[in-house]
Motif scaffolding. Structure first.
Motif, PDB file in Angstrom:
ATOM      1  N   TYR A 166     -13.655  42.977  62.406  1.00 44.20           N
ATOM      2  CA  TYR A 166     -13.439  43.313  60.992  1.00 44.20           C
ATOM      3  C   TYR A 166     -13.316  42.068  60.124  1.00 44.20           C
ATOM      4  O   TYR A 166     -13.019  42.182  58.936  1.00 44.20           O
ATOM      5  CB  TYR A 166     -12.180  44.177  60.860  1.00 44.20           C
ATOM      6  CG  TYR A 166     -10.989  43.537  61.530  1.00 44.20           C
ATOM      7  CD1 TYR A 166     -10.722  43.798  62.868  1.00 44.20           C
ATOM      8  CD2 TYR A 166     -10.164  42.660  60.851  1.00 44.20           C
ATOM      9  CE1 TYR A 166      -9.659  43.194  63.503  1.00 44.20           C
ATOM     10  CE2 TYR A 166      -9.096  42.047  61.485  1.00 44.20           C
ATOM     11  CZ  TYR A 166      -8.844  42.322  62.800  1.00 44.20           C
ATOM     12  OH  TYR A 166      -7.795  41.721  63.439  1.00 44.20           O
ATOM     13  N   GLN A 167     -13.512  40.918  60.701  1.00 46.26           N
ATOM     14  CA  GLN A 167     -13.379  39.678  59.923  1.00 46.26           C
ATOM     15  C   GLN A 167     -14.742  39.195  59.456  1.00 46.26           C
ATOM     16  O   GLN A 167     -15.757  39.446  60.103  1.00 46.26           O
ATOM     17  CB  GLN A 167     -12.678  38.618  60.767  1.00 46.26           C
ATOM     18  CG  GLN A 167     -11.250  39.023  61.109  1.00 46.26           C
ATOM     19  CD  GLN A 167     -10.539  38.047  62.029  1.00 46.26           C
ATOM     20  OE1 GLN A 167     -11.144  37.356  62.826  1.00 46.26           O
ATOM     21  NE2 GLN A 167      -9.221  38.016  61.918  1.00 46.26           N
ATOM     22  N   VAL A 178      -6.244  46.546  52.088  1.00 40.34           N
ATOM     23  CA  VAL A 178      -6.187  46.769  53.543  1.00 40.34           C
ATOM     24  C   VAL A 178      -6.078  48.269  53.861  1.00 40.34           C
ATOM     25  O   VAL A 178      -5.280  48.963  53.224  1.00 40.34           O
ATOM     26  CB  VAL A 178      -4.951  46.026  54.107  1.00 40.34           C
ATOM     27  CG1 VAL A 178      -4.748  46.364  55.582  1.00 40.34           C
ATOM     28  CG2 VAL A 178      -5.098  44.514  53.907  1.00 40.34           C
ATOM     29  N   PRO A 179      -6.788  48.825  54.800  1.00 36.76           N
ATOM     30  CA  PRO A 179      -7.803  48.210  55.655  1.00 36.76           C
ATOM     31  C   PRO A 179      -9.210  48.579  55.197  1.00 36.76           C
ATOM     32  O   PRO A 179     -10.101  48.684  56.025  1.00 36.76           O
ATOM     33  CB  PRO A 179      -7.506  48.865  57.001  1.00 36.76           C
ATOM     34  CG  PRO A 179      -7.173  50.298  56.613  1.00 36.76           C
ATOM     35  CD  PRO A 179      -6.517  50.221  55.251  1.00 36.76           C
ATOM     36  N   HIS A 180      -9.384  48.765  53.901  1.00 37.07           N
ATOM     37  CA  HIS A 180     -10.672  49.280  53.407  1.00 37.07           C
ATOM     38  C   HIS A 180     -11.716  48.195  53.181  1.00 37.07           C
ATOM     39  O   HIS A 180     -12.859  48.488  52.842  1.00 37.07           O
ATOM     40  CB  HIS A 180     -10.451  50.067  52.118  1.00 37.07           C
ATOM     41  CG  HIS A 180      -9.543  51.242  52.314  1.00 37.07           C
ATOM     42  ND1 HIS A 180     -10.005  52.451  52.736  1.00 37.07           N
ATOM     43  CD2 HIS A 180      -8.197  51.369  52.219  1.00 37.07           C
ATOM     44  CE1 HIS A 180      -8.987  53.298  52.856  1.00 37.07           C
ATOM     45  NE2 HIS A 180      -7.879  52.672  52.549  1.00 37.07           N
ATOM     46  N   GLN A 181     -11.305  46.955  53.334  1.00 36.85           N
ATOM     47  CA  GLN A 181     -12.260  45.856  53.108  1.00 36.85           C
ATOM     48  C   GLN A 181     -12.269  44.928  54.315  1.00 36.85           C
ATOM     49  O   GLN A 181     -11.290  44.840  55.067  1.00 36.85           O
ATOM     50  CB  GLN A 181     -11.844  45.076  51.854  1.00 36.85           C
ATOM     51  CG  GLN A 181     -11.907  45.906  50.573  1.00 36.85           C
ATOM     52  CD  GLN A 181     -11.476  45.075  49.375  1.00 36.85           C
ATOM     53  OE1 GLN A 181     -10.339  44.654  49.296  1.00 36.85           O
ATOM     54  NE2 GLN A 181     -12.400  44.824  48.476  1.00 36.85           N
ATOM     55  N   VAL A 182     -13.355  44.215  54.464  1.00 37.94           N
ATOM     56  CA  VAL A 182     -13.399  43.172  55.493  1.00 37.94           C
ATOM     57  C   VAL A 182     -12.345  42.113  55.194  1.00 37.94           C
ATOM     58  O   VAL A 182     -11.935  41.929  54.060  1.00 37.94           O
ATOM     59  CB  VAL A 182     -14.788  42.493  55.564  1.00 37.94           C
ATOM     60  CG1 VAL A 182     -15.799  43.382  56.250  1.00 37.94           C
ATOM     61  CG2 VAL A 182     -15.277  42.089  54.187  1.00 37.94           C
ATOM     62  N   MET A 183     -11.913  41.416  56.233  1.00 40.66           N
ATOM     63  CA  MET A 183     -10.921  40.349  56.072  1.00 40.66           C
ATOM     64  C   MET A 183     -11.628  38.992  56.115  1.00 40.66           C
ATOM     65  O   MET A 183     -12.188  38.629  57.151  1.00 40.66           O
ATOM     66  CB  MET A 183      -9.914  40.429  57.229  1.00 40.66           C
ATOM     67  CG  MET A 183      -8.866  39.338  57.220  1.00 40.66           C
ATOM     68  SD  MET A 183      -7.979  39.249  58.794  1.00 40.66           S
ATOM     69  CE  MET A 183      -6.904  40.676  58.646  1.00 40.66           C
TER      70      MET A 183
END
Lengths: 344, 344, 344, 344
Positions: A77-78, A128-133
């Motif tokens: 997810y990064q 968080v957590p709807h977007q990339v990190m």
């Protein structure tokens, strides 16, 4: 045959490398990078970066280095932050995304990233957590536009990344050119200090193939070799990479070759500046972007190959000239001569 | 230094290749496989396979070739069928699965697949859409066990695959050895006829690096180059691959080198058979698996490197000996001499 | 309509769940699992497992749970070990491989894994970095064959995994059935103690959809929600999952439903054993595999739906019967009646 | 409890759906979407789109629909084109990239794509094979900004895509709202005609979960179910989705619910316009973006929940209000009343 200023990988390799390949050819060596030449080359690089706990791996090319490094370091997810001119964004057929990771693009005037470019990205990725990190900052030195980082700039970016738990990864496909630029105050030691991971490009600086990945952050060293093998980048005859880097690292050859390429470009730059030519950007490495008339482009095209980079107006365009470790005075002088004649 | 029978990639490359690299080194060539040597090498291969509409691409190594071919050809829910000894199953760090595809494993005595092996797999994968769809049959020739396909076997497998809408892909890392085996009745033409895609291995047959992927099925040719680039396998200095394959393909060098390797292995095999030595499998390529006593293994280990492959009982083990294009008579004769002395 | 013994998800859900959906329907709740029902259900599960530092997430189904857990926990070069009967190997269309990870298959007689099954896998994966690294052991309880783990077996497997730095992950699609089997000495507390991660299956035990993933190992809890979102498994109306698990966890409903399913299967089992029927495996959950004559199969097929599981010989086959939380006495008694009549 | 205008998935589902779940609950139905309700719902959708050869699949949510569609349709080197406001770009944690595909972002003022936006992307992706190949155009209707496509706009975009061999995919998470907007001249039939693939969103329009994927282009229909299963999106109790869509499609309920949501938003919009309030964008669906003073925001926040969307200046900000199928007059009138009172 027209002389080509299209890129820095048109020729074969520096003769020392072929000589070394010849001399060692009949020896039996252990495969997969465990040969003595690879081991020696790694030691030599460690000396030059003055960092004994770095891990070093050789792979064939830049796209390969980029995709292996990034997919090894990030969790699913990064994502990566890159200047919009980044090689991974434009010239690698989505190689990073193919390993599952998004690359966020930032427009910058000079191909360089600064903390001020990255802060808005971090601020806009808090849902968080709807977007990339965002987790890894990808930079190139010299950049895809031929510009370079100064030591202070790199240090500031490095500090910012550490404060924000971001990895800093430098694409060094043209690192030799960056470091030997007449305006550079960086060194291999500083780059090893300021980045988590970087690579020393061989392909564009006199090798047949080869990039040396240097992992400085010990937290991300574990099991790295697995990733190289899994991506199909572990050469059975790893000696081919080891021998090349051993030659390049000996006696500063790597830097001599890059400096030569830079100097040839600077000769043309200065000559053209002497005739009032403007440039798309102010570069001090082996890439220059003079803005010349279409008429002049036509004349030069009879003798040389180069890319017409960007249309400026009806009459003028910027061209891109790249010089290499092997660009000789004859080609450079001829280019200058013709240009000066036409512009006089 | 002990002489190594551990594999066929311990040495550099055939001298002709280094010679060609030297002669062409200073030329400027177009990058990314568009150089004239790559183009010539592709033409030469097309002549040899007698199939003008095949597409040919050069990549660095076998794992790379395997993962690019398989991920290019399959849709996400499709999978591979391989003998349990398949290189992709055991020695590529899950490279195929890393591209998203399952590899189904079939136990076979000799590393070869036959329709009878595949039928049960097809029968057991009818629970649509809860199971992966078998779509590509992966075989190697010579196999990882040194065995080879006969023309009739390959034809039958090919027919079966076409009837069942399965692609047939041959890993040719040791294709030279397979084709020049004293018992082989296959040819490059037939392989191009019977497979959808295969590759000619260079790394294990006298090149520094390089495999030539040959796509015979025109349905799967479209856009293949994108996949090569995306996986990091497109060399900037593609000439390195083109020059090597041009040399290997000229004057049958590729086959001469493989035949030499096979013959050296066969010399040892026959000598050992003459002393009553049994073998783990009956091979006619450059891999042999003699079963010898642990005492003899200890003696031979003083002079040679090789893998102890499989324990047979308390007293005996099978060893694996691999000969190469560069294995000379001295090493072979010495190995025979010592073994015969010890067994007499 | 024939009564179906084909599976345990043929009916809708336990009436309490629909009642709770009705009662809460008009309330506005925060989305994405932050509703009060989801929060309450998580607290209730934590009480039952007696482990306050576990993290809990609800997803829709088993394949989704499996692929999210495995892809979140593993690095790209790491792989899974599973019994050959594992759901991830046979019934999930390569969902795990599609996230990039190999699943190694081990043949076992009863669908259960023991340290002795795993040791050879570890021994055969020492060729670093040429092979995938085994890192996660996947088990099911009850298994796909209806068998269960005893506390001692699970503890031994857990100890083994910790000693070998392997994660232990339990697929609990039928965990209720496993725990309420008449021969089980396990409890939710022990499962939370012995596994790194497991899930409580709702879909096969009276919910409309829903599995509760419980992460016990705090090392792998970080950022887990990102993975759920990225795989498309984060429901906007997370209340649908929360409300269901709240109802199931209240007053032991979850266990009552599973126990009922088991008991109905056991009634049939005992009746058939009374008539001398043999079984493919000795199970004590809601799956039974009686071996009956084809003639009897034909008769039963007039009244019931079930899978013919495995041909035993020309005359006999094993069938699979699955009972559910909703299988009533009428269906069970009728099945017994007909069978006894035919076998008498 | 404050009334929430934060989104359209705060409540449960339309009562008809719960009623239908109750009535059918005890029936045994075939799993995995083969139940009669799913089959009936598909037929009903085919009637409404007037396209008998479309294929229809139900999945749980929008991110899931997006990632399954895109990863099924594209080859590894192909990529997506999306407006920069696209849900897949901002709110899905890199779900598309996680399946291996790049998403190219285009800045547009209103969240809509036109051929003129796409042409430059195509022109800048000609450097074969060094760049990803644009292949699928992703649009939303209504868009993430609440705007909609007119029939003529969609037709032009559709024509452009077909001429350029691009797939056109419409995210219909709020398709009901788009189609029932007072300014819409589109219909389900036209959408089926103009797109290759789209989905009808249930989650944001009165369902508990559920999106109906409609594949109009027969070239991309083959084997689609495998992708659904592989991504963990195939519900064992598929009836849950079938029953919901059957209810929604009966008697135009789907459109009635969406129209209601739109009308409630328009009431607020008109009332605020009557008081001179400006809007960030001119929308005619269930999302409105009034620009109001921070003082008014504070007052409204005492009674309502909503997002402060964008700071306009020191004193004013745009807020986002979303109404749903269940937003009643009381809430709407109260909001209008308070606003009018404060603005008078």
């Amino acid at each position: 045959m027209k002389f080509s200023f299209k890129n820095d990988y048109s020729e074969g390799c520096h003769p020392n490398i072929l000589q070394a390949l010849l001399q060692t050819n009949s020896e039996q060596q252990t495969g997969y990078g465990e040969d003595i030449y690879s081991l020696q080359a790694k030691e030599l690089i460690k000396e030059k970066i003055q960092k004994a706990d770095s891990d070093i791996y050789f792979v064939s090319g830049g796209t390969q280095a980029n995709l292996i490094v990034i997919s090894s370091v990030l969790k699913p997810y990064q994502c990566v932050i890159s200047a919009s001119t980044g090689h991974i964004l434009n010239n690698e057929t989505g190689a990073i995304e193919a390993t599952g990771h998004k690359v966020l693009s930032i427009e910058t005037p000079d191909g360089k990233l600064r903390p001020s470019n990255i802060i808005p990205i971090l601020e806009n990725h808090q849902n968080v957590p709807h977007q990339v990190m965002p987790k890894l900052v990808y930079i190139s030195n010299s950049t895809e536009l031929g510009t370079i980082y100064q030591a202070k700039e790199l240090e500031e970016l490095s500090d910012f990344c550490r404060q924000n738990r971001l990895y800093l990864f430098m694409d060094g496909a043209r690192l030799g050119h960056g470091l030997t630029s007449e305006i550079s105050d960086l060194s291999l030691e500083k780059i090893a200090l300021f980045t988590d991971i970087f690579y020393l490009g061989g392909t564009k600086n006199g090798a047949l193939i080869g990039e040396a990945i240097v992992i400085n952050n010990t937290d991300i060293q574990e099991d790295f070799a697995f990733n190289i093998k899994q991506k199909g980048a572990l050469l059975a005859k790893g000696r081919l990479l080891g021998i090349q880097f051993l030659e390049l690292m000996k006696d500063q050859l790597y830097f001599d070759l890059a400096r030569h390429a830079n100097q040839q470009a600077m000769k043309i730059k200065k000559a053209l500046q002497g005739r009032g030519v403007q440039f798309l950007s102010d570069t001090y490495t082996n890439q220059i972007f003079p803005i010349i008339s279409n008429a002049l482009i036509d004349v030069l095209s009879e003798y040389f190959e180069f890319y017409v980079w960007k249309k400026i107006d009806a009459e003028y365009s910027a061209i891109r000239l790249i010089t290499s470790w092997n660009t000789d005075d004859e080609a450079v002088n001829r280019f200058i001569e013709i240009t000066e004649r036409e512009l006089s």
